[in-house]
Design an enzyme around this catalytic site. Structure first.
Site, PDB file in Angstrom:
ATOM      1  N   MET A 151     -15.909  -1.904   3.123  1.00  0.00           N
ATOM      2  CA  MET A 151     -17.130  -2.560   2.662  1.00  0.00           C
ATOM      3  C   MET A 151     -17.061  -2.920   1.189  1.00  0.00           C
ATOM      4  SD  MET A 151     -19.994  -0.501   4.896  1.00  0.00           S
ATOM      5  CE  MET A 151     -19.602   1.095   4.186  1.00  0.00           C
ATOM      6  N   ASP A 188      -5.060  -4.570   2.837  1.00  0.00           N
ATOM      7  CA  ASP A 188      -3.726  -4.200   3.318  1.00  0.00           C
ATOM      8  C   ASP A 188      -3.270  -2.882   2.690  1.00  0.00           C
ATOM      9  OD1 ASP A 188      -3.768  -6.620   4.695  1.00  0.00           O
ATOM     10  OD2 ASP A 188      -2.878  -7.687   3.007  1.00  0.00           O
TER      11      ASP A 188
END
Length: 303
Positions: free
Chosen positions: A218, A249
């Protein structure tokens, strides 16, 4: 060994510019060109952390050969599967002025045939021998079915290898069918996959469809994880400014470490959140700032 699968590999090009003039000429201060795609970025972070990794995916044409050459130059072990279509290029324009904004331009990628998918599935299955975990991440190239990640996760599960899926759209909606160990959508991706309700309710819905755990990123608000051990939130002590490309990532790399170095979920989340924040402080996806990581890691609050 952790295998990262990038079905829509890319040659990532990053332009660093001191401000963008959309109606005029822009002078590029620095250019970075290297192999990319979400799984490649995950592999770079894991390799920097000292883990054995193997990059696989679909690559084709001159761009595919450039991707393979860059992986070799970076000493990232790779076993790519050749296809006829041309691999894509992505462009990130990163404003180095005080605004610190980044715009992304992503090509759709090649058209993959059913025969090429079948060939890759056999290739992928052979690579799972000796694997400790698999990361399945990024967009699907044209021609692949929406349940491609579910299929790959199920193949891994059948071999006793836990999988993480980081996807969007139909690929995310189908992913729980493969019973992955972790699904990692961001808040917007989760809202598209499970409309209505809170992030916790959406994550629980995906877990109810077959995923062992769902971790929702978030941004500056941290992480939410719905797991078999309970529901946890990771709150960031401050906002790191910079290039958010690749932050997710790095976060996934941290979650992958949690699969091969088992520990309680709060500690797994703290490491993943710190890696994601440290990636924002670097100009290029697939890297993280060790100083930011060391500073922010102990300050992250888990509830």
């Amino acid at each position: 060994m952790i295998i990262t699968v990038t079905l829509n590999l890319a040659l990532d090009v990053t332009y660093q510019v001191p401000g963008v003039h959309w109606d005029g000429v822009n002078r590029v201060g620095a250019v970075h060109r290297r192999a990319g795609g979400k799984g490649v970025n995950v592999a770079r972070v894991l390799a920097a952390l000292g883990r054995d990794v193997l990059v696989t995916g679909l690559a084709g044409g001159p761009t595919g050969r450039a991707i393979e050459a860059d992986l070799a130059a970076a000493r990232l072990p790779a076993e790519l599967y050749a296809i006829a279509g041309e691999s894509r290029t992505t462009l990130a324009v990163s404003d180095t002025s005080a605004s610190r904004r980044t715009a992304l331009f992503n090509e759709p990628g090649p058209e993959v045939t059913p025969a090429e998918l079948a060939g890759f599935l056999g290739h992928y299955d052979s690579l799972l021998t000796g694997a400790d975990a698999v990361v399945l991440s990024g967009s699907l190239p044209r021609g692949l079915p929406a349940d491609a990640y579910a299929t790959l996760a199920a193949v891994a599960a059948g071999r006793g290898v836990p999988a993480i899926v980081d996807a969007d759209g139909d690929a995310l909606r189908h992913a729980p069918e493969g019973r992955p160990a972790i699904l990692k959508p961001n808040a917007e991706e989760l809202a598209r996959a499970v409309p209505g309700g809170t992030p916790a309710e959406g994550a629980q819905a995906l877990r109810g469809r077959g995923a062992d755990a769902v971790v929702v990123s978030m941004g500056a608000d941290g992480l939410l994880a719905v797991t078999g051990e309970g529901t946890f939130a990771a709150r960031m002590p401050y906002t790191v400014r910079g290039n958010p490309t690749g932050a997710g990532d790095s976060l996934v790399a941290g979650l992958a470490l949690g699969l091969v170095e088992p520990g309680p979920w709060p500690e797994r989340l703290r490491r993943a959140a710190a890696l994601g924040a440290a990636a924002v402080a670097t100009p290029v996806a697939g890297e993280f700032d060790p100083g930011v990581y060391a500073d922010i890691h102990p300050q992250i609050i888990i509830t």
